[in-house]
Design a protein around this motif. Structure first.
Motif, PDB file in Angstrom:
ATOM      1  N   LEU A   8     -31.912  39.247  69.086  1.00 43.06           N
ATOM      2  CA  LEU A   8     -30.829  39.185  68.097  1.00 43.06           C
ATOM      3  C   LEU A   8     -29.502  38.839  68.762  1.00 43.06           C
ATOM      4  CD1 LEU A   8     -31.775  42.236  65.843  1.00 43.06           C
ATOM      5  CD2 LEU A   8     -32.053  39.797  65.331  1.00 43.06           C
ATOM      6  N   GLY A   9     -29.302  39.328  69.993  1.00 42.92           N
ATOM      7  CA  GLY A   9     -28.085  38.968  70.724  1.00 42.92           C
ATOM      8  C   GLY A   9     -28.038  37.486  71.032  1.00 42.92           C
ATOM      9  N   PHE A  10     -29.176  36.927  71.423  1.00 44.16           N
ATOM     10  CA  PHE A  10     -29.232  35.485  71.708  1.00 44.16           C
ATOM     11  C   PHE A  10     -28.967  34.680  70.432  1.00 44.16           C
ATOM     12  CE2 PHE A  10     -31.296  31.386  72.083  1.00 44.16           C
ATOM     13  CZ  PHE A  10     -30.911  30.963  73.357  1.00 44.16           C
ATOM     14  N   ILE A  11     -29.594  35.091  69.331  1.00 44.79           N
ATOM     15  CA  ILE A  11     -29.393  34.379  68.063  1.00 44.79           C
ATOM     16  C   ILE A  11     -27.929  34.451  67.635  1.00 44.79           C
ATOM     17  CG2 ILE A  11     -29.948  34.382  65.605  1.00 44.79           C
ATOM     18  CD1 ILE A  11     -32.775  35.324  66.383  1.00 44.79           C
ATOM     19  N   ALA A  12     -27.333  35.647  67.753  1.00 45.23           N
ATOM     20  CA  ALA A  12     -25.920  35.800  67.394  1.00 45.23           C
ATOM     21  C   ALA A  12     -25.047  34.878  68.241  1.00 45.23           C
ATOM     22  CB  ALA A  12     -25.486  37.251  67.566  1.00 45.23           C
ATOM     23  N   GLY A  13     -25.303  34.858  69.540  1.00 46.49           N
ATOM     24  CA  GLY A  13     -24.507  34.006  70.419  1.00 46.49           C
ATOM     25  C   GLY A  13     -24.695  32.531  70.152  1.00 46.49           C
ATOM     26  N   SER A  14     -25.855  32.163  69.651  1.00 47.30           N
ATOM     27  CA  SER A  14     -26.157  30.743  69.445  1.00 47.30           C
ATOM     28  C   SER A  14     -25.509  30.172  68.186  1.00 47.30           C
ATOM     29  CB  SER A  14     -27.670  30.536  69.374  1.00 47.30           C
ATOM     30  OG  SER A  14     -28.205  31.069  68.167  1.00 47.30           O
ATOM     31  N   LEU A  15     -24.986  31.042  67.325  1.00 45.24           N
ATOM     32  CA  LEU A  15     -24.376  30.558  66.081  1.00 45.24           C
ATOM     33  C   LEU A  15     -23.098  29.775  66.407  1.00 45.24           C
ATOM     34  CD1 LEU A  15     -24.771  33.809  63.943  1.00 45.24           C
ATOM     35  CD2 LEU A  15     -26.238  31.771  63.900  1.00 45.24           C
ATOM     36  N   PRO A  16     -23.075  28.482  66.158  1.00 43.99           N
ATOM     37  CA  PRO A  16     -21.929  27.640  66.559  1.00 43.99           C
ATOM     38  C   PRO A  16     -20.798  27.707  65.537  1.00 43.99           C
ATOM     39  CG  PRO A  16     -23.624  26.252  65.613  1.00 43.99           C
ATOM     40  CD  PRO A  16     -24.174  27.667  65.590  1.00 43.99           C
ATOM     41  N   PHE A  17     -20.159  28.870  65.470  1.00 41.88           N
ATOM     42  CA  PHE A  17     -19.142  29.083  64.445  1.00 41.88           C
ATOM     43  C   PHE A  17     -18.021  28.053  64.510  1.00 41.88           C
ATOM     44  CE2 PHE A  17     -20.695  33.623  64.530  1.00 41.88           C
ATOM     45  CZ  PHE A  17     -21.191  33.605  63.243  1.00 41.88           C
ATOM     46  N   ILE A  82     -27.529  45.092  80.621  1.00 43.86           N
ATOM     47  CA  ILE A  82     -27.146  43.815  81.247  1.00 43.86           C
ATOM     48  C   ILE A  82     -27.856  42.665  80.544  1.00 43.86           C
ATOM     49  CG2 ILE A  82     -27.156  42.477  83.388  1.00 43.86           C
ATOM     50  CD1 ILE A  82     -27.138  45.169  84.897  1.00 43.86           C
ATOM     51  N   LEU A  83     -29.142  42.865  80.201  1.00 45.29           N
ATOM     52  CA  LEU A  83     -29.897  41.820  79.512  1.00 45.29           C
ATOM     53  C   LEU A  83     -29.310  41.536  78.135  1.00 45.29           C
ATOM     54  CD1 LEU A  83     -33.518  42.999  80.408  1.00 45.29           C
ATOM     55  CD2 LEU A  83     -32.184  41.175  81.494  1.00 45.29           C
ATOM     56  N   ILE A  84     -28.854  42.585  77.464  1.00 44.67           N
ATOM     57  CA  ILE A  84     -28.247  42.399  76.141  1.00 44.67           C
ATOM     58  C   ILE A  84     -26.871  41.760  76.278  1.00 44.67           C
ATOM     59  CG2 ILE A  84     -27.505  43.599  74.041  1.00 44.67           C
ATOM     60  CD1 ILE A  84     -29.633  45.756  74.777  1.00 44.67           C
ATOM     61  N   PHE A  85     -26.133  42.121  77.330  1.00 42.56           N
ATOM     62  CA  PHE A  85     -24.837  41.491  77.626  1.00 42.56           C
ATOM     63  C   PHE A  85     -25.025  39.992  77.862  1.00 42.56           C
ATOM     64  CE2 PHE A  85     -21.434  40.080  80.357  1.00 42.56           C
ATOM     65  CZ  PHE A  85     -20.312  40.765  79.930  1.00 42.56           C
ATOM     66  N   MET A  86     -26.095  39.636  78.560  1.00 48.30           N
ATOM     67  CA  MET A  86     -26.373  38.235  78.866  1.00 48.30           C
ATOM     68  C   MET A  86     -26.734  37.431  77.623  1.00 48.30           C
ATOM     69  SD  MET A  86     -28.767  38.865  82.252  1.00 48.30           S
ATOM     70  CE  MET A  86     -29.435  37.214  82.207  1.00 48.30           C
ATOM     71  N   ALA A  87     -27.411  38.082  76.672  1.00 42.83           N
ATOM     72  CA  ALA A  87     -28.032  37.356  75.559  1.00 42.83           C
ATOM     73  C   ALA A  87     -27.055  36.515  74.741  1.00 42.83           C
ATOM     74  CB  ALA A  87     -28.799  38.332  74.670  1.00 42.83           C
ATOM     75  N   ALA A 167     -20.779  42.207  85.355  1.00 41.17           N
ATOM     76  CA  ALA A 167     -19.733  41.418  86.008  1.00 41.17           C
ATOM     77  C   ALA A 167     -20.330  40.353  86.924  1.00 41.17           C
ATOM     78  CB  ALA A 167     -18.804  42.335  86.799  1.00 41.17           C
ATOM     79  N   LEU A 168     -21.388  40.701  87.651  1.00 42.66           N
ATOM     80  CA  LEU A 168     -22.040  39.717  88.519  1.00 42.66           C
ATOM     81  C   LEU A 168     -22.658  38.594  87.702  1.00 42.66           C
ATOM     82  CD1 LEU A 168     -23.731  42.074  91.135  1.00 42.66           C
ATOM     83  CD2 LEU A 168     -21.995  40.328  91.621  1.00 42.66           C
ATOM     84  N   PHE A 169     -23.337  38.952  86.608  1.00 41.27           N
ATOM     85  CA  PHE A 169     -23.899  37.917  85.749  1.00 41.27           C
ATOM     86  C   PHE A 169     -22.796  37.055  85.162  1.00 41.27           C
ATOM     87  CE2 PHE A 169     -24.411  36.650  81.324  1.00 41.27           C
ATOM     88  CZ  PHE A 169     -25.353  35.650  81.492  1.00 41.27           C
ATOM     89  N   ASN A 170     -21.713  37.679  84.716  1.00 41.68           N
ATOM     90  CA  ASN A 170     -20.629  36.932  84.091  1.00 41.68           C
ATOM     91  C   ASN A 170     -19.997  35.949  85.075  1.00 41.68           C
ATOM     92  OD1 ASN A 170     -18.090  38.126  81.722  1.00 41.68           O
ATOM     93  ND2 ASN A 170     -18.934  36.096  82.082  1.00 41.68           N
ATOM     94  N   LEU A 171     -19.874  36.369  86.346  1.00 40.43           N
ATOM     95  CA  LEU A 171     -19.337  35.461  87.365  1.00 40.43           C
ATOM     96  C   LEU A 171     -20.280  34.281  87.558  1.00 40.43           C
ATOM     97  CD1 LEU A 171     -17.299  34.692  89.500  1.00 40.43           C
ATOM     98  CD2 LEU A 171     -18.475  36.237  91.094  1.00 40.43           C
ATOM     99  N   TRP A 172     -21.577  34.541  87.637  1.00 45.04           N
ATOM    100  CA  TRP A 172     -22.531  33.437  87.748  1.00 45.04           C
ATOM    101  C   TRP A 172     -22.426  32.520  86.539  1.00 45.04           C
ATOM    102  CZ3 TRP A 172     -26.326  32.384  84.143  1.00 45.04           C
ATOM    103  CH2 TRP A 172     -27.153  31.304  84.455  1.00 45.04           C
ATOM    104  N   PHE A 173     -22.274  33.115  85.355  1.00 48.16           N
ATOM    105  CA  PHE A 173     -22.231  32.342  84.122  1.00 48.16           C
ATOM    106  C   PHE A 173     -21.039  31.385  84.116  1.00 48.16           C
ATOM    107  CE2 PHE A 173     -20.912  31.846  79.648  1.00 48.16           C
ATOM    108  CZ  PHE A 173     -22.083  31.332  79.103  1.00 48.16           C
ATOM    109  N   VAL A 174     -19.854  31.875  84.499  1.00 44.75           N
ATOM    110  CA  VAL A 174     -18.687  30.990  84.466  1.00 44.75           C
ATOM    111  C   VAL A 174     -18.771  29.937  85.579  1.00 44.75           C
ATOM    112  CG1 VAL A 174     -17.208  32.685  83.343  1.00 44.75           C
ATOM    113  CG2 VAL A 174     -17.236  32.559  85.829  1.00 44.75           C
ATOM    114  N   LEU A 175     -19.381  30.280  86.703  1.00 48.74           N
ATOM    115  CA  LEU A 175     -19.597  29.268  87.743  1.00 48.74           C
ATOM    116  C   LEU A 175     -20.515  28.164  87.229  1.00 48.74           C
ATOM    117  CD1 LEU A 175     -19.999  31.540  90.893  1.00 48.74           C
ATOM    118  CD2 LEU A 175     -18.236  29.783  90.573  1.00 48.74           C
ATOM    119  N   TRP A 176     -21.555  28.549  86.498  1.00 52.64           N
ATOM    120  CA  TRP A 176     -22.487  27.571  85.953  1.00 52.64           C
ATOM    121  C   TRP A 176     -21.829  26.704  84.885  1.00 52.64           C
ATOM    122  CZ3 TRP A 176     -26.960  25.138  86.515  1.00 52.64           C
ATOM    123  CH2 TRP A 176     -27.529  24.504  85.420  1.00 52.64           C
TER     124      TRP A 176
END
Length: 203
Positions: A8-17, A82-87, A167-176
């Protein structure tokens, strides 16, 4: 519950508002503006600040609700969060509604940090971003260094393992997500005003 929260977190994030707001309110495809990013910034570039604020709030909420619901409502207060934060961040970046293309997720990031840490994470991240945006001439480096600053803040302050992980995932995410814009040397801006007489050099 964890599996459903991630989905559900992934689906919510994928909504291109932001894209939808552009189509419905502005009758434009915002991906044809600026950097082509399907985010709130390009809604503002379309020249309508009200639509931009609406898109910004919706992108923020889609990061906030999944994390806050799981962490504060569902009692998932360990490394699983962390997995839900990533989703929602991954959903925003790899949206199936946009052929698995998405935006950089800055507003969604602020929402996710609010869901995890209430005011602290987004406020500290915001302060770092303001600082680096003020001095640096490259938005990508400002975001990466701002996220790095938040990580060091958590290290110095001391916090829970799940916050470090986020925070570590978020840093990787913005680098990507900003990898294509991180080439070259870091350039400083030239400032006047309250820093009258200060002239920055270009590195």
């Amino acid at each position: 519950m964890l599996g459903w929260a991630i989905i559900l977190g992934f689906i919510a994030g994928s909504l291109p508002f932001s894209v939808w707001v552009g189509h419905l309110l502005l009758k434009r495809d915002i991906r044809q503006l600026g950097d082509g990013n399907p985010g709130a910034t390009n809604v503002f570039r379309a020249g309508n600040w009200k639509a931009g604020i609406l898109a910004l709030c919706l992108d923020y909420i889609k990061g906030l609700i999944p994390v806050a619901t799981a962490y504060w409502g569902g009692g998932i207060r360990d490394e699983r969060i962390i997995l839900i934060f990533m989703a929602p961040l991954l959903g925003h970046q790899f949206s199936p509604f946009l052929k698995f293309r998405g935006g950089k997720g800055i507003a969604t990031t602020f929402g996710a940090w609010t869901g995890l840490t209430l005011w602290e994470g987004p406020c500290i991240l915001g302060l770092f971003l303001i600082f680096f945006y003020w001095f640096l001439d490259q938005d990508a480096w400002s975001i990466v260094l701002g996220m790095t600053g938040l990580l060091f803040y958590w290290v110095i302050r001391g916090t829970k393992t799940e916050v470090y992980g986020a925070a570590l995932f978020n840093l990787w995410f913005v680098l990507w997500t900003h990898r294509m814009a991180l080439g070259g040397k870091i350039r400083l801006k030239r400032h006047y005003g309250i820093f009258k007489g200060f002239i920055s050099t270009r590195l």
